[in-house]
Design a protein around this motif. Sequence first.
Motif, PDB file in Angstrom:
ATOM      1  N   ALA A 174      -0.545  10.318   8.308  1.00  0.00           N
ATOM      2  CA  ALA A 174      -1.436  11.072   7.696  1.00  0.00           C
ATOM      3  C   ALA A 174      -1.679  10.709   6.096  1.00  0.00           C
ATOM      4  CB  ALA A 174      -0.835  12.343   7.758  1.00  0.00           C
ATOM      5  N   ALA A 175      -0.275  10.267   5.483  1.00  0.00           N
ATOM      6  CA  ALA A 175      -0.336   9.842   4.312  1.00  0.00           C
ATOM      7  C   ALA A 175      -1.185   8.521   3.982  1.00  0.00           C
ATOM      8  CB  ALA A 175       1.048   9.931   3.613  1.00  0.00           C
ATOM      9  N   ALA A 176      -0.703   7.570   5.012  1.00  0.00           N
ATOM     10  CA  ALA A 176      -1.597   6.394   4.910  1.00  0.00           C
ATOM     11  C   ALA A 176      -3.031   6.325   5.073  1.00  0.00           C
ATOM     12  CB  ALA A 176      -1.073   5.396   6.167  1.00  0.00           C
ATOM     13  N   LEU A 177      -3.606   7.286   5.911  1.00  0.00           N
ATOM     14  CA  LEU A 177      -4.907   7.734   5.949  1.00  0.00           C
ATOM     15  C   LEU A 177      -5.595   8.152   4.491  1.00  0.00           C
ATOM     16  CD1 LEU A 177      -7.579   7.793   7.243  1.00  0.00           C
ATOM     17  CD2 LEU A 177      -6.856  10.058   8.076  1.00  0.00           C
ATOM     18  N   GLU A 178      -4.944   9.111   4.029  1.00  0.00           N
ATOM     19  CA  GLU A 178      -5.282   9.604   2.874  1.00  0.00           C
ATOM     20  C   GLU A 178      -5.265   8.363   1.709  1.00  0.00           C
ATOM     21  OE1 GLU A 178      -2.943  12.682   1.977  1.00  0.00           O
ATOM     22  OE2 GLU A 178      -3.977  14.267   3.103  1.00  0.00           O
ATOM     23  N   LYS A 179      -4.216   7.448   1.801  1.00  0.00           N
ATOM     24  CA  LYS A 179      -4.114   6.504   0.821  1.00  0.00           C
ATOM     25  C   LYS A 179      -5.214   5.563   0.853  1.00  0.00           C
ATOM     26  CE  LYS A 179      -1.937   3.729  -2.209  1.00  0.00           C
ATOM     27  NZ  LYS A 179      -1.892   4.202  -3.562  1.00  0.00           N
ATOM     28  N   SER A 180      -5.587   5.197   2.272  1.00  0.00           N
ATOM     29  CA  SER A 180      -6.758   4.393   2.442  1.00  0.00           C
ATOM     30  C   SER A 180      -8.156   4.890   1.873  1.00  0.00           C
ATOM     31  CB  SER A 180      -6.801   3.810   3.832  1.00  0.00           C
ATOM     32  OG  SER A 180      -7.139   4.914   4.679  1.00  0.00           O
ATOM     33  N   LEU A 181      -8.025   6.100   2.001  1.00  0.00           N
ATOM     34  CA  LEU A 181      -9.523   6.665   1.590  1.00  0.00           C
ATOM     35  C   LEU A 181      -9.557   6.966   0.063  1.00  0.00           C
ATOM     36  CD1 LEU A 181      -9.611   9.645   4.252  1.00  0.00           C
ATOM     37  CD2 LEU A 181     -11.287   7.771   4.071  1.00  0.00           C
ATOM     38  N   GLU A 182      -8.673   6.745  -0.808  1.00  0.00           N
ATOM     39  CA  GLU A 182      -8.415   6.917  -2.107  1.00  0.00           C
ATOM     40  C   GLU A 182      -9.451   6.241  -2.784  1.00  0.00           C
ATOM     41  OE1 GLU A 182      -4.626   6.159  -3.950  1.00  0.00           O
ATOM     42  OE2 GLU A 182      -3.814   8.121  -3.157  1.00  0.00           O
ATOM     43  N   GLY A 183     -10.295   6.881  -3.708  1.00  0.00           N
ATOM     44  CA  GLY A 183     -11.408   6.250  -4.538  1.00  0.00           C
ATOM     45  C   GLY A 183     -12.657   6.025  -3.793  1.00  0.00           C
TER      46      GLY A 183
END
Length: 231
Positions: A174-183
């Motif tokens: 879940a954290a990896a998905l949020e990271k990939s969406l940053e910006g």
Amino acid sequence: MAAGLSFFKLSFLLSLLSGGSDLLIPISRPGSEVVKFPPSCNRIECPSYEVIHAANGYEIRRYDTTVWISTEPIQDISLVDATRTAFFQLFAYIQGKNEYHEKIEMTAPVITQVSPSDGPFCESSFTVSFYVPKKNQPDPAPAENLHIQKWSPRYVAVRQFSGFVSDSSIGQEAAALEKSLEGTAWANAIEKSKEDGGVGSDSAYTVAQYNSPFEFSGRVNEIWLPFQIDD
């Protein structure tokens, strides 16, 4: 034949009993795109969607109206244990333990909406849902201790990963998905949807599972972040 089909359905619904494996290998890796369509959906019914955008580590989909039969929220420290408990209720439901005494075809995915606790050792809330086949959606069978969720059209940010879902790694996915969406504009839309109390505000993320426990290769699981965009 009927007994064999029932066994298949039960084995599918109990896929999380195989949880505990830590072999969560992301399908999406740098330089590659996410898988566009879970292979199990070639065999059984899944909700249809349109791919709006694809990038490294995630995909944006648009789902039309869908109907789900859902458990009441289950309090537990383990997603695997909570989903195991819920699956017995859902299996009974599709086998005819509902007000219509109607047997219902198996579909995918089975999803778990996750609302984490505030502390590392506190119970979280898990709602597990079965996608209702299209032929049953106009009048889904009610059942005791289950409720019907009718989802309006929505967008979903998706990250796919393989292996068996486990408590030790699901938060990392879940954290990896949020990271990939940053910006991205998608991250802003997800945050706005949560702040407005709209789609996606009732849980931190959703885990979708597509495979039988007897399928050890080509497994597809997903993290979902649902949201809405004002037209």
